[in-house]
Design a protein around this motif. Structure first.
Motif, PDB file in Angstrom:
ATOM      1  N   TYR A 121      -0.742   6.012 -12.340  1.00  0.00           N
ATOM      2  CA  TYR A 121       0.164   4.780 -12.658  1.00  0.00           C
ATOM      3  C   TYR A 121       1.364   4.708 -11.690  1.00  0.00           C
ATOM      4  O   TYR A 121       1.624   3.716 -10.874  1.00  0.00           O
TER       5      TYR A 121
ATOM      6  N   GLY B 187      -0.334   3.796  -8.237  1.00  0.00           N
ATOM      7  CA  GLY B 187      -0.382   2.218  -8.203  1.00  0.00           C
ATOM      8  C   GLY B 187       0.723   1.424  -8.126  1.00  0.00           C
ATOM      9  O   GLY B 187       0.800   0.337  -7.490  1.00  0.00           O
ATOM     10  N   LEU B 188       1.995   2.029  -8.770  1.00  0.00           N
ATOM     11  CA  LEU B 188       3.268   1.450  -8.711  1.00  0.00           C
ATOM     12  C   LEU B 188       3.590   1.344  -7.266  1.00  0.00           C
ATOM     13  O   LEU B 188       4.222   0.452  -6.646  1.00  0.00           O
ATOM     14  N   SER B 189       3.591   2.578  -6.351  1.00  0.00           N
ATOM     15  CA  SER B 189       3.986   2.872  -5.107  1.00  0.00           C
ATOM     16  C   SER B 189       3.147   2.057  -4.134  1.00  0.00           C
ATOM     17  O   SER B 189       3.743   1.406  -3.245  1.00  0.00           O
ATOM     18  N   VAL B 190       1.788   1.631  -4.472  1.00  0.00           N
ATOM     19  CA  VAL B 190       1.104   0.778  -3.576  1.00  0.00           C
ATOM     20  C   VAL B 190       1.634  -0.511  -3.767  1.00  0.00           C
ATOM     21  O   VAL B 190       1.721  -1.493  -2.911  1.00  0.00           O
ATOM     22  N   TRP B 191       1.812  -0.923  -5.008  1.00  0.00           N
ATOM     23  CA  TRP B 191       2.370  -2.404  -5.215  1.00  0.00           C
ATOM     24  C   TRP B 191       3.725  -2.485  -4.809  1.00  0.00           C
ATOM     25  O   TRP B 191       3.882  -3.768  -3.993  1.00  0.00           O
ATOM     26  N   VAL B 192       4.482  -1.438  -4.658  1.00  0.00           N
ATOM     27  CA  VAL B 192       5.658  -1.697  -3.882  1.00  0.00           C
ATOM     28  C   VAL B 192       5.703  -1.969  -2.529  1.00  0.00           C
ATOM     29  O   VAL B 192       6.522  -2.836  -2.041  1.00  0.00           O
TER      30      VAL B 192
ATOM     31  N   LEU C 107       2.925  -3.077  -0.704  1.00  0.00           N
ATOM     32  CA  LEU C 107       2.493  -4.288  -0.745  1.00  0.00           C
ATOM     33  C   LEU C 107       3.542  -5.340  -0.610  1.00  0.00           C
ATOM     34  O   LEU C 107       3.559  -6.381   0.178  1.00  0.00           O
ATOM     35  N   THR C 108       4.479  -5.139  -1.710  1.00  0.00           N
ATOM     36  CA  THR C 108       5.533  -6.347  -2.052  1.00  0.00           C
ATOM     37  C   THR C 108       6.422  -6.390  -0.743  1.00  0.00           C
ATOM     38  O   THR C 108       6.848  -7.519  -0.230  1.00  0.00           O
TER      39      THR C 108
ATOM     40  N   GLU D 110       6.971  -9.363   1.620  1.00  0.00           N
ATOM     41  CA  GLU D 110       8.223 -10.073   2.067  1.00  0.00           C
ATOM     42  C   GLU D 110       8.677 -10.055   3.442  1.00  0.00           C
ATOM     43  O   GLU D 110       9.349 -10.823   3.750  1.00  0.00           O
TER      44      GLU D 110
END
Length: 66
Positions: A18, A21-26, A28-29, A33
């Protein structure tokens, strides 16, 4: 006791998955941006340059007529 240790290990793996996955999402975001901001800046720069070009063109035409 062994089952309890295995259960905790599975929970730890789930938490690590988890967090990964959260660090990859951050990341990418943040990248997306940043890219959007860069595009906005380039668009504003292009508009500014095109307005400068139009003003110089009008000045040239004005001085040419005199």
């Amino acid at each position: 006791m062994r089952r309890l240790i295995d259960w905790f290990k599975r929970k730890e793996d789930i938490i690590w998955f988890y967090l990964a996955g959260l660090s990859v999402w951050v990341m990418l975001t943040v990248f997306i941006e940043s890219y959007k901001q860069d595009l906005k800046y380039k668009e504003m720069e292009f508009k500014r340059d095109s307005m400068d070009y139009e003003l110089k063109k009008q000045d040239y035409e004005f001085f040419k007529q005199q």
